[in-house]
Design a protein around this motif. Structure first.
Motif, PDB file in Angstrom:
ATOM      1  N   VAL A  82       0.813  -1.223   0.000  1.00  0.00           N
ATOM      2  CA  VAL A  82       0.000   0.000   0.000  1.00  0.00           C
ATOM      3  C   VAL A  82       0.843   1.269   0.000  1.00  0.00           C
ATOM      4  O   VAL A  82       0.329   2.350  -0.306  1.00  0.00           O
ATOM      5  CB  VAL A  82      -0.947   0.010   1.221  1.00  0.00           C
ATOM      6  N   ALA A  83       2.124   1.156   0.342  1.00  0.00           N
ATOM      7  CA  ALA A  83       2.962   2.360   0.442  1.00  0.00           C
ATOM      8  C   ALA A  83       3.113   3.060  -0.897  1.00  0.00           C
ATOM      9  O   ALA A  83       3.261   4.290  -0.948  1.00  0.00           O
ATOM     10  CB  ALA A  83       4.332   1.991   1.009  1.00  0.00           C
ATOM     11  N   TRP A  84       3.058   2.308  -1.987  1.00  0.00           N
ATOM     12  CA  TRP A  84       3.256   2.920  -3.303  1.00  0.00           C
ATOM     13  C   TRP A  84       2.166   3.931  -3.637  1.00  0.00           C
ATOM     14  O   TRP A  84       2.395   4.873  -4.406  1.00  0.00           O
ATOM     15  CB  TRP A  84       3.289   1.842  -4.382  1.00  0.00           C
ATOM     16  N   VAL A  85       0.986   3.769  -3.021  1.00  0.00           N
ATOM     17  CA  VAL A  85      -0.103   4.709  -3.298  1.00  0.00           C
ATOM     18  C   VAL A  85       0.282   6.110  -2.838  1.00  0.00           C
ATOM     19  O   VAL A  85      -0.038   7.110  -3.493  1.00  0.00           O
ATOM     20  CB  VAL A  85      -1.395   4.238  -2.607  1.00  0.00           C
ATOM     21  N   LEU A 124      -0.610  13.060  -7.106  1.00  0.00           N
ATOM     22  CA  LEU A 124      -1.724  13.746  -6.459  1.00  0.00           C
ATOM     23  C   LEU A 124      -1.921  13.275  -5.022  1.00  0.00           C
ATOM     24  O   LEU A 124      -2.162  14.080  -4.115  1.00  0.00           O
ATOM     25  CB  LEU A 124      -3.004  13.529  -7.272  1.00  0.00           C
ATOM     26  N   VAL A 125      -1.815  11.973  -4.820  1.00  0.00           N
ATOM     27  CA  VAL A 125      -1.975  11.439  -3.472  1.00  0.00           C
ATOM     28  C   VAL A 125      -0.863  11.948  -2.559  1.00  0.00           C
ATOM     29  O   VAL A 125      -1.100  12.288  -1.393  1.00  0.00           O
ATOM     30  CB  VAL A 125      -1.996   9.896  -3.509  1.00  0.00           C
ATOM     31  N   ARG A 126       0.353  12.026  -3.082  1.00  0.00           N
ATOM     32  CA  ARG A 126       1.491  12.502  -2.281  1.00  0.00           C
ATOM     33  C   ARG A 126       1.259  13.931  -1.797  1.00  0.00           C
ATOM     34  O   ARG A 126       1.460  14.250  -0.627  1.00  0.00           O
ATOM     35  CB  ARG A 126       2.766  12.418  -3.115  1.00  0.00           C
ATOM     36  N   ASP A 127       0.816  14.794  -2.695  1.00  0.00           N
ATOM     37  CA  ASP A 127       0.588  16.194  -2.315  1.00  0.00           C
ATOM     38  C   ASP A 127      -0.546  16.316  -1.307  1.00  0.00           C
ATOM     39  O   ASP A 127      -0.462  17.089  -0.339  1.00  0.00           O
ATOM     40  CB  ASP A 127       0.277  17.017  -3.561  1.00  0.00           C
ATOM     41  N   ALA A 128      -1.627  15.540  -1.522  1.00  0.00           N
ATOM     42  CA  ALA A 128      -2.761  15.607  -0.602  1.00  0.00           C
ATOM     43  C   ALA A 128      -2.378  15.092   0.780  1.00  0.00           C
ATOM     44  O   ALA A 128      -2.758  15.678   1.806  1.00  0.00           O
ATOM     45  CB  ALA A 128      -3.932  14.811  -1.170  1.00  0.00           C
ATOM     46  N   ALA A 129      -1.618  13.998   0.829  1.00  0.00           N
ATOM     47  CA  ALA A 129      -1.224  13.439   2.117  1.00  0.00           C
ATOM     48  C   ALA A 129      -0.286  14.381   2.862  1.00  0.00           C
ATOM     49  O   ALA A 129      -0.388  14.556   4.080  1.00  0.00           O
ATOM     50  CB  ALA A 129      -0.559  12.081   1.914  1.00  0.00           C
ATOM     51  N   THR A 130       0.638  15.021   2.135  1.00  0.00           N
ATOM     52  CA  THR A 130       1.551  15.974   2.766  1.00  0.00           C
ATOM     53  C   THR A 130       0.792  17.162   3.335  1.00  0.00           C
ATOM     54  O   THR A 130       1.056  17.613   4.460  1.00  0.00           O
ATOM     55  CB  THR A 130       2.596  16.446   1.757  1.00  0.00           C
ATOM     56  N   ALA A 131      -0.161  17.674   2.577  1.00  0.00           N
ATOM     57  CA  ALA A 131      -0.964  18.798   3.062  1.00  0.00           C
ATOM     58  C   ALA A 131      -1.778  18.397   4.289  1.00  0.00           C
ATOM     59  O   ALA A 131      -1.913  19.179   5.244  1.00  0.00           O
ATOM     60  CB  ALA A 131      -1.878  19.289   1.950  1.00  0.00           C
ATOM     61  N   ALA A 132      -2.327  17.188   4.288  1.00  0.00           N
ATOM     62  CA  ALA A 132      -3.103  16.729   5.439  1.00  0.00           C
ATOM     63  C   ALA A 132      -2.220  16.587   6.673  1.00  0.00           C
ATOM     64  O   ALA A 132      -2.632  16.958   7.788  1.00  0.00           O
ATOM     65  CB  ALA A 132      -3.778  15.399   5.103  1.00  0.00           C
ATOM     66  N   MET A 133      -1.010  16.056   6.509  1.00  0.00           N
ATOM     67  CA  MET A 133      -0.096  15.939   7.642  1.00  0.00           C
ATOM     68  C   MET A 133       0.281  17.304   8.192  1.00  0.00           C
ATOM     69  O   MET A 133       0.336  17.507   9.416  1.00  0.00           O
ATOM     70  CB  MET A 133       1.154  15.175   7.219  1.00  0.00           C
ATOM     71  N   ALA A 134       0.529  18.257   7.312  1.00  0.00           N
ATOM     72  CA  ALA A 134       0.895  19.602   7.760  1.00  0.00           C
ATOM     73  C   ALA A 134      -0.252  20.248   8.524  1.00  0.00           C
ATOM     74  O   ALA A 134      -0.046  20.868   9.586  1.00  0.00           O
ATOM     75  CB  ALA A 134       1.291  20.456   6.553  1.00  0.00           C
TER      76      ALA A 134
END
Length: 749
Positions: free
Chosen positions: A498-501, A506-516
């Motif tokens: 699942v890590a590749w997702v 797009l997923v990378r940017d959304a996840a980074t923004a959510a973490m921030a």
């Protein structure tokens, strides 16, 4: 100055500090002669001096000999002291030997007979139980969706067997089903949602034991509600839920285990997070010993052994059985129906022999104490090859997939060790940098520690960690945001799947923004996460609680034995090879244990011969506007079975049609008629109202060996019906306009 004050306290008594006593003694005679002679002549003086020198030499020799004698005496005293010390030590050792005899060195001993039996038959690995629970949850959810297409048709009061009919004309020996308490479609869909939530909770392992019991009740209730659709797969389904209900399937890979570990060990620093000693409950080791071990092995072995024993027909002996089964159109899938004509004869013969060989070999592998690990692996492979083939070829309901889940209970400790060595990759090791001031980051690290079964994560406090969590790679590079999260997840078991997702753009940017955003707004603290006040490990349970757990364990083992007795008695009265030879009594107690929730033991699938004929229900119904239609298919009735290529039925309708034709089930045909009368309610078209019709059982014979053409089609009329309400409506409607076709309803018989 007083001479006494000037003495050397460490020297001989009376000696002065700078005076050598031996020199004083050597000069004694010479001094005495000088004082006695006065001022005598020189000759006398020389003579006296010569005599004194001789006397002095003799004195020196005497002193030397005395010194040697003294040294010899000292050596003798020293040797005597050594002898005395040795004697004293021997005496002390002798006293110790009298008090306590020395223990012989421990001898390495091999495993006892009980150790061998326990490890071979009575032991499950808790990791296996957790893995089986996850597969069981997926299987149950899939089975629930399989039923969804006929959920209202089978279980509601507007279906083929309403509750009042089922209660007044019970199909079995008073079997229990809570589904009888839900009548309308709305009530049944609420029940469906509750069952779905239960299966999801079982899948993730929350309140696992409660969910196991509820799942058992739901499964047996659904399987026992309409026995017209029951087959051997439903029985295996019931038994799978029964036996696993006695196992602690929530001790590993579950929310329960995670919450218990978080409660048992509270970490707040990096050193605490890197300490793995209290990760699992010490009272719950990987090895779980229970009497259910041999019971479960016997149960699985019985399924295959008696299926082989009952296959006595000529089609199994000459290897042609699979050929006939492949042409049962009500059971095969459409894909198989399209390719079966091209299967060469040698492949058919091989598959038939393989089925029988696998079914005969599996019990031997399961019960063999020799080469246990490899025997279990072989049984697991054969079971899955066999049933994945069955499940993708035929519509047999839960039979194939339930036994695939059963097979995972054979995974042992050695298999987990191989899996860990295979899946562990050192290059995935990461150092997790976390903000020690962030409750959410600390909680995330505590959870990650418990998921990190490969030991690839180390933790380090860092107030500068971006978004509260970051990951340092072996080369020193620090990943942040979604890249860090992907690296961390990839280090835990099955994480790379699942890590590749998280690495997708797009997923990378959304996840980074959510973490921030979560770190900036202290989302963890807002959701109730707190940094533990201090690092601690919870004390062990109270003795009374431990005693209660032991009492429950004893009751559980007794319940396993009671259900096993019921299963053995049920097998003795149900299996052909036993009941045809011996008349075994069936007491009420054991009958209730085995039949109330349908824990049956009739293992004779495709026996003694496989199914060699094919058939289905065909309804020729007439609507108010004169059309002929089959209410079960929504199409015109099709009586051509000779050229059929699978009926594309589900297992539910396949077995319902096969059972409703039997004379023993004629009492349920009135409910079938009512179901057909409600056809326009399902289509939403008033013109689909059914006036009358005929119900047929249409059958033919499967192709002979070496042929692909069915033959001997027959049509058997089961009953006819009339719908008075629809007839009154048809008579009240004006006749058809000139030129329009009009067809009168078929006469009722």
């Amino acid at each position: 100055m007083n001479a006494k004050d000037d003495r050397d306290e460490g020297g001989p008594e009376g000696a002065l500090r700078n005076e050598d006593p031996s020199e004083r003694r050597d000069a004694g005679p010479e001094a005495a002669a000088a004082s006695g002679a006065g001022a005598g002549d020189s000759a006398a003086t020389e003579a006296r001096r010569h005599e004194a020198a001789k006397d002095d030499g003799a004195a020196k020799r005497e002193r030397h000999e005395a010194a040697e004698d003294d040294g010899a005496a000292k050596r003798e005293r020293h040797e005597a002291a050594e002898d005395d010390g040795a004697a004293k030590r021997e005496l002390d050792e002798g006293d110790e030997e009298d008090d306590e005899e020395p223990e012989p060195p421990p001898r390495p001993r091999g495993p006892s007979m009980w150790d061998i039996l326990r490890d071979s038959f009575f032991t499950f690995d808790r990791r296996t139980l957790g893995f089986t629970r996850i597969l069981l949850g997926f299987f149950l959810i899939g089975d629930l969706f399989r039923r969804s297409w006929a959920w209202v048709d089978m279980f509601s009061d507007i279906g083929v067997l309403p509750n009042h009919v089922n209660l007044w004309r019970p199909q079995g020996g008073g079997n229990f089903s809570i589904v009888n308490a839900f009548s309308t479609p709305g009530e049944l869909w609420v029940l469906w949602a509750v069952i779905f939530a239960t299966y999801v909770c079982l899948l993730i392992g929350w309140k696992t034991k409660l969910m196991q019991v509820l799942s058992l009740v739901f499964v047996t209730s659904m399987n026992g509600r309409v026995l017209l659709i029951e087959n051997g797969g439903y029985v295996v389904h019931n038994l799978l839920l029964l036996w696993t209900c006695f196992l602690p399937m929530g001790d590993r890979f579950s929310v329960d285990a995670l919450l218990a570990s978080l409660k048992r060990s509270r970490e707040r620093t990096a050193d605490d997070l890197n300490d793995r000693t209290a990760l699992d409950d010490p009272r719950k080791p990987d090895a779980y010993v229970t009497v259910l071990g041999p019971v479960l092995l016997i149960q699985i072995s019985a399924i295959y052994f008696f299926n082989v024993v009952h296959k006595t027909g000529p089609a199994w002996k000459n290897g042609t059985a699979v050929h006939f089964v492949l042409y049962v159109d009500r059971m095969v899938t459409p894909i198989v129906a399209d390719i079966r004509d091209y299967a060469p004869n040698f492949l058919i013969l091989f598959m038939t022999k393989m089925v029988v060989s696998f079914e005969a070999a599996i019990p031997v592998c399961l019960l063999s104490p020799v080469g246990r690990a490899w025997a279990r692996r072989l049984a697991l492979v054969m079971m899955n090859l066999l049933h994945v083939g069955f499940g993708t070829t035929f519509v047999l309901g839960p039979f194939a997939w339930a036994l695939c889940v059963f097979s995972t209970l054979l995974i042992g400790r050695e298999d987990w060790e191989i899996a860990a060595r295979t899946m562990r990759r050192a290059y995935r090791a990461r150092t997790v940098l976390f903000d020690p001031r962030s409750p959410g980051a600390v909680l995330a690290c505590r959870v990650l520690k418990r998921m990190d079964r490969f030991g690839l994560l180390t933790f380090e406090a860092s107030s500068s960690a971006a978004h509260g969590l970051a990951a340092r790679r072996p080369d020193g590079e620090v990943a942040e945001g979604a890249r860090a999260l992907a690296d961390i997840i990839a280090a835990i078991p099955l994480g790379p799947a699942v890590a590749w997702v998280l690495r997708l753009p797009l997923v990378r940017d959304a996840a980074t923004a959510a973490m921030a955003a979560a770190h900036r707004r202290s989302l963890g603290q807002a959701l109730g996460a707190r940094i533990p006040a201090r690092s601690e490990i919870a004390p062990p349970p109270a003795p009374l609680r431990l005693a209660g757990r032991k009492a429950l364990a004893v009751l559980r083992e007794l319940a396993v034995l009671a259900m096993f007795v019921g299963a053995v008695n049920q097998a003795a009265v149900e299996l052909w090879v036993i009941k045809n030879r011996w008349k075994v009594p069936h007491p009420e107690v054991t009958r209730v244990l085995s039949q109330k929730l349908r824990f049956l033991q009739g293992w004779f699938m495709f026996s003694p011969n496989p199914v060699m004929d094919d058939g289905t229900i065909v309804v020729d119904a007439v609507t108010v506007d004169g059309r002929h239609i089959d209410p079960f298919t929504g199409k015109p009735p099709n009586f051509d079975l000779l050229h059929a290529k699978s009926f594309a039925y589900t297992q539910i309708w396949c077995d319902y049609f096969a059972r409703i034709k039997l004379p023993a089930n004629t009492s349920y045909r009135d409910a079938m008629k009512e179901y057909m009368y409600r056809y326009p309610e399902r289509t939403g078209r008033p013109e689909d109202a059914i006036v009358s019709g005929d119900v047929y059982w249409v059958k033919d014979w499967n192709p002979k060996w070496g042929s692909t053409e069915s033959y001997g089609e027959e049509r058997e009329k089961l009953f006819s019906f009339q719908n008075p309400k629809a007839q009154a409506r048809a008579q009240a409607e004006p006749p058809s306009a000139p030129g329009e076709p009009a067809e009168a309803p078929s006469p009722a018989n």
